[in-house]
Design a protein around this motif. Structure first.
Motif, PDB file in Angstrom:
ATOM      1  N   THR A  28       0.842  -1.188   0.000  1.00  0.00           N
ATOM      2  CA  THR A  28       0.000   0.000   0.000  1.00  0.00           C
ATOM      3  C   THR A  28       0.882   1.244   0.000  1.00  0.00           C
ATOM      4  O   THR A  28       2.097   1.174   0.192  1.00  0.00           O
ATOM      5  CB  THR A  28      -0.912   0.016   1.228  1.00  0.00           C
ATOM      6  N   SER A  29       0.256   2.395  -0.206  1.00  0.00           N
ATOM      7  CA  SER A  29       1.006   3.648  -0.198  1.00  0.00           C
ATOM      8  C   SER A  29       1.569   3.962   1.180  1.00  0.00           C
ATOM      9  O   SER A  29       2.455   4.803   1.309  1.00  0.00           O
ATOM     10  CB  SER A  29       0.096   4.800  -0.657  1.00  0.00           C
ATOM     11  N   ARG A  30       1.071   3.275   2.217  1.00  0.00           N
ATOM     12  CA  ARG A  30       1.590   3.460   3.575  1.00  0.00           C
ATOM     13  C   ARG A  30       2.733   2.501   3.882  1.00  0.00           C
ATOM     14  O   ARG A  30       3.247   2.478   5.002  1.00  0.00           O
ATOM     15  CB  ARG A  30       0.461   3.249   4.589  1.00  0.00           C
ATOM     16  N   GLY A  31       3.113   1.676   2.902  1.00  0.00           N
ATOM     17  CA  GLY A  31       4.233   0.769   3.094  1.00  0.00           C
ATOM     18  C   GLY A  31       3.864  -0.594   3.640  1.00  0.00           C
ATOM     19  O   GLY A  31       4.742  -1.408   3.922  1.00  0.00           O
ATOM     20  N   GLU A  32       2.574  -0.887   3.781  1.00  0.00           N
ATOM     21  CA  GLU A  32       2.149  -2.182   4.293  1.00  0.00           C
ATOM     22  C   GLU A  32       2.128  -3.212   3.159  1.00  0.00           C
ATOM     23  O   GLU A  32       1.682  -2.920   2.063  1.00  0.00           O
ATOM     24  CB  GLU A  32       0.755  -2.072   4.909  1.00  0.00           C
ATOM     25  N   CYS A  33       2.627  -4.407   3.449  1.00  0.00           N
ATOM     26  CA  CYS A  33       2.623  -5.473   2.444  1.00  0.00           C
ATOM     27  C   CYS A  33       1.226  -6.071   2.337  1.00  0.00           C
ATOM     28  O   CYS A  33       0.667  -6.546   3.327  1.00  0.00           O
ATOM     29  CB  CYS A  33       3.637  -6.552   2.806  1.00  0.00           C
ATOM     30  N   ARG A  34       0.648  -6.019   1.157  1.00  0.00           N
ATOM     31  CA  ARG A  34      -0.719  -6.516   0.939  1.00  0.00           C
ATOM     32  C   ARG A  34      -0.734  -7.967   0.488  1.00  0.00           C
ATOM     33  O   ARG A  34      -1.555  -8.750   0.938  1.00  0.00           O
ATOM     34  CB  ARG A  34      -1.404  -5.628  -0.097  1.00  0.00           C
ATOM     35  N   LYS A  35       0.174  -8.322  -0.404  1.00  0.00           N
ATOM     36  CA  LYS A  35       0.199  -9.688  -0.940  1.00  0.00           C
ATOM     37  C   LYS A  35       1.483  -9.882  -1.729  1.00  0.00           C
ATOM     38  O   LYS A  35       1.999  -8.942  -2.338  1.00  0.00           O
ATOM     39  CB  LYS A  35      -1.004  -9.926  -1.861  1.00  0.00           C
TER      40      LYS A  35
END
Length: 287
Positions: free
Chosen positions: A219-226
């Motif tokens: 995500t744009s916040r740096g969280e890994c989505r997949k």
């Protein structure tokens, strides 16, 4: 070498305005490029401007004098009422970095900038030999000497085991390697409680380091989505199936490339492509 392009709409008086996400360039092979264009307004003149890099300086993009001119007639569909249309923020094609061309990456789906709130299929082709060779050359160039042999990230058991396709977790750290055996808590159930608390916090942000090449959706916040997984039937094709919710609307999604075994001294993921999640609205046909 790499090629990039901009789509500009020519105003009366010879002024020009760049159409955001109006053009997409992908590299098929060394001297063949696939260029896709979305023309937003009918009865207008457009110009395509090109930037290219040389083989000896692949990261230095220089404007090329060649221009491609397009004129749309009355029969052309109007996708935007004007360049101030509110739909402009979700219009057009996904932004693909020139790093994709250097690493032999081709984005197959999705190619539009917008991702609707629903289930979305991601499919990417990677020329693995080319990607690894380019990554190694970059490491050697920065270090000034030949890169050391890549250190082993996982045990042989983990490296040879196929990835779990049905699990949402991207790591076996908590489900296997740190999993407490039955009865290990004994008379100290707080140990099990601590394990569960630590797992709930860190597991969504943890990935195994096995594999030479990783493609992550963040995500744009740096969280890994997949993390995209390589297909077993077609070598070089990476895919993922992700469901986006209303809470993620207007959020940016990035495809990042990393080499956990080559980039051992410097972790430097590269952004390959960018999208934006939006709710399903009434879009014009072909939008």
């Amino acid at each position: 070498a790499a090629l990039q392009a901009d789509l500009a709409i020519i105003r009366f008086g010879e002024g020009e305005e760049i159409v955001p996400h109006g053009i997409q360039v992908q590299k098929l092979r060394d001297d063949v490029y696939f260029i896709k264009v979305k023309l937003p307004i009918a009865r207008c003149r457009y110009e395509i401007h090109f930037w290219a890099s040389r083989v000896e300086a692949p990261l230095e993009m220089q404007k090329h004098p060649f221009k491609y001119m397009i004129t749309t007639g009355e029969q052309c569909q109007t996708l935007l009422s004007s360049m101030e249309d509110p739909l402009l923020k979700v219009f057009g094609l996904a932004r693909i970095s020139h790093e994709a061309q250097h690493h032999g990456i081709y984005i197959l789906a999705p190619t539009t900038q917008r991702i609707l709130v629903a289930s979305c299929y991601f499919l990417v082709y990677v020329d693995e030999a080319r990607a690894l060779a380019h990554a190694k050359s970059q490491v050697e160039t920065r270090a000034g000497f030949h890169a050391p042999p890549p250190r082993r990230q996982e045990s042989n058991r983990l490296r040879t085991a196929p990835p779990a396709e049905t699990s949402e977790s991207e790591t076996t750290l908590f489900s296997k390697r740190l999993l407490l055996p039955d009865g290990a808590g004994g008379s100290h159930p707080e140990v099990l409680d601590m394990h569960e608390v630590v797992r709930s916090v860190f597991e969504p942000h943890t990935q195994d380091g096995n594999g030479d090449l990783h493609l992550d959706l963040t995500t744009s916040r740096g969280e890994c989505r997949k993390q995209l997984r390589q297909r077993n039937d077609f070598r070089g094709f990476y895919e993922a199936f992700v469901t986006f919710t209303d809470a993620e609307a207007q959020q940016g999604i990035c495809l990042q490339l990393r080499f956990p075994k080559i980039q051992t001294a410097e972790f430097a993921p590269k952004t390959i492509c960018e999208w934006i999640v939006c709710r399903g609205e009434h879009f014009p046909i072909g939008f």
